[in-house]
Design a protein around this motif. Sequence first.
Motif, PDB file in Angstrom:
ATOM      1  N   UNK A  95      84.784  74.584  30.010  1.00 25.88           N
ATOM      2  CA  UNK A  95      85.569  75.748  30.366  1.00 25.88           C
ATOM      3  C   UNK A  95      86.135  76.454  29.130  1.00 25.88           C
ATOM      4  N   UNK A  96      85.912  77.753  29.067  1.00 24.83           N
ATOM      5  CA  UNK A  96      86.420  78.598  28.000  1.00 24.83           C
ATOM      6  C   UNK A  96      86.749  79.951  28.619  1.00 24.83           C
TER       7      UNK A  96
ATOM      8  N   UNK B 203      80.754  97.719  34.103  1.00 23.58           N
ATOM      9  CA  UNK B 203      81.680  96.911  33.356  1.00 23.58           C
ATOM     10  C   UNK B 203      81.686  95.522  33.977  1.00 23.58           C
ATOM     11  N   UNK B 204      81.727  94.514  33.139  1.00 22.46           N
ATOM     12  CA  UNK B 204      81.679  93.154  33.656  1.00 22.46           C
ATOM     13  C   UNK B 204      82.747  92.304  32.989  1.00 22.46           C
ATOM     14  N   UNK B 205      83.152  91.279  33.690  1.00 20.99           N
ATOM     15  CA  UNK B 205      84.074  90.298  33.127  1.00 20.99           C
ATOM     16  C   UNK B 205      83.347  88.971  33.121  1.00 20.99           C
ATOM     17  N   UNK B 206      83.574  88.166  32.088  1.00 29.80           N
ATOM     18  CA  UNK B 206      82.882  86.894  31.926  1.00 29.80           C
ATOM     19  C   UNK B 206      83.882  85.764  31.773  1.00 29.80           C
ATOM     20  N   UNK B 207      83.643  84.654  32.443  1.00 23.66           N
ATOM     21  CA  UNK B 207      84.453  83.446  32.296  1.00 23.66           C
ATOM     22  C   UNK B 207      83.538  82.240  32.425  1.00 23.66           C
ATOM     23  N   UNK B 208      83.809  81.208  31.620  1.00 24.25           N
ATOM     24  CA  UNK B 208      83.116  79.933  31.775  1.00 24.25           C
ATOM     25  C   UNK B 208      84.093  79.012  32.485  1.00 24.25           C
ATOM     26  N   UNK B 209      83.669  78.505  33.638  1.00 24.29           N
ATOM     27  CA  UNK B 209      84.561  77.686  34.449  1.00 24.29           C
ATOM     28  C   UNK B 209      84.185  76.223  34.424  1.00 24.29           C
ATOM     29  N   UNK B 210      84.910  75.456  35.213  1.00 25.67           N
ATOM     30  CA  UNK B 210      84.639  74.027  35.338  1.00 25.67           C
ATOM     31  C   UNK B 210      83.235  73.820  35.864  1.00 25.67           C
ATOM     32  N   UNK B 211      82.610  72.752  35.438  1.00 25.41           N
ATOM     33  CA  UNK B 211      81.272  72.442  35.907  1.00 25.41           C
ATOM     34  C   UNK B 211      80.187  73.115  35.085  1.00 25.41           C
ATOM     35  N   UNK B 212      80.555  73.866  34.036  1.00 26.74           N
ATOM     36  CA  UNK B 212      79.562  74.467  33.158  1.00 26.74           C
ATOM     37  C   UNK B 212      78.893  75.715  33.703  1.00 26.74           C
ATOM     38  N   UNK B 213      79.605  76.494  34.504  1.00 26.38           N
ATOM     39  CA  UNK B 213      79.049  77.733  35.046  1.00 26.38           C
ATOM     40  C   UNK B 213      79.665  78.944  34.365  1.00 26.38           C
ATOM     41  N   UNK B 214      78.843  79.942  34.114  1.00 28.46           N
ATOM     42  CA  UNK B 214      79.304  81.233  33.620  1.00 28.46           C
ATOM     43  C   UNK B 214      79.433  82.150  34.828  1.00 28.46           C
ATOM     44  N   UNK B 215      80.589  82.780  34.997  1.00 29.96           N
ATOM     45  CA  UNK B 215      80.847  83.707  36.102  1.00 29.96           C
ATOM     46  C   UNK B 215      80.933  85.122  35.559  1.00 29.96           C
ATOM     47  N   UNK B 216      80.249  86.046  36.203  1.00 23.31           N
ATOM     48  CA  UNK B 216      80.235  87.446  35.785  1.00 23.31           C
ATOM     49  C   UNK B 216      80.434  88.313  37.019  1.00 23.31           C
TER      50      UNK B 216
ATOM     51  N   UNK C 102      79.779  88.766  42.504  1.00 25.31           N
ATOM     52  CA  UNK C 102      80.162  87.754  41.532  1.00 25.31           C
ATOM     53  C   UNK C 102      78.922  86.900  41.317  1.00 25.31           C
ATOM     54  N   UNK C 103      78.481  86.822  40.071  1.00 28.34           N
ATOM     55  CA  UNK C 103      77.301  86.035  39.737  1.00 28.34           C
ATOM     56  C   UNK C 103      77.728  84.746  39.060  1.00 28.34           C
ATOM     57  N   UNK C 104      77.025  83.642  39.352  1.00 27.69           N
ATOM     58  CA  UNK C 104      77.301  82.348  38.744  1.00 27.69           C
ATOM     59  C   UNK C 104      76.001  81.787  38.185  1.00 27.69           C
ATOM     60  N   UNK C 105      76.035  81.370  36.902  1.00 29.53           N
ATOM     61  CA  UNK C 105      74.852  80.836  36.227  1.00 29.53           C
ATOM     62  C   UNK C 105      75.243  79.535  35.532  1.00 29.53           C
ATOM     63  N   UNK C 106      74.477  78.481  35.744  1.00 28.06           N
ATOM     64  CA  UNK C 106      74.744  77.211  35.072  1.00 28.06           C
ATOM     65  C   UNK C 106      74.335  77.319  33.605  1.00 28.06           C
ATOM     66  N   UNK C 107      75.297  77.034  32.699  1.00 29.17           N
ATOM     67  CA  UNK C 107      74.979  77.094  31.268  1.00 29.17           C
ATOM     68  C   UNK C 107      75.290  75.786  30.557  1.00 29.17           C
TER      69      UNK C 107
END
Length: 51
Positions: free
Chosen positions: A47-48, A1-14, A38-43
Motif C-alpha cells: 500500500x502506497x 482526469x484520474x486518481x491513483x492509489x495502491x491499496x491492500x492486497x497489491x491492487x492499483x485503483x484508478x 473504478x478500475x482495479x489492477x493487481x500489481x
Amino acid sequence: MARHDVGRGGYLYVTANQLHRQDKYQGGADLRTYPYFLFRVAIGAGPVRLR
C-alpha cells in the motif's frame, strides 16, 4: 482526469470520473454519463498513497 492509489492486497485503483465533461467545461451542458468507473489492477506492490 484520474486518481491513483495502491491499496491492500497489491491492487492499483484508478477512477475515471469524467470531470472534463462537467457543465463548467462544456458551455453549461453537463455531458457526464453514469455509471462512473473504478478500475482495479493487481500489481503485487504494498500500500502506497500517491498524490
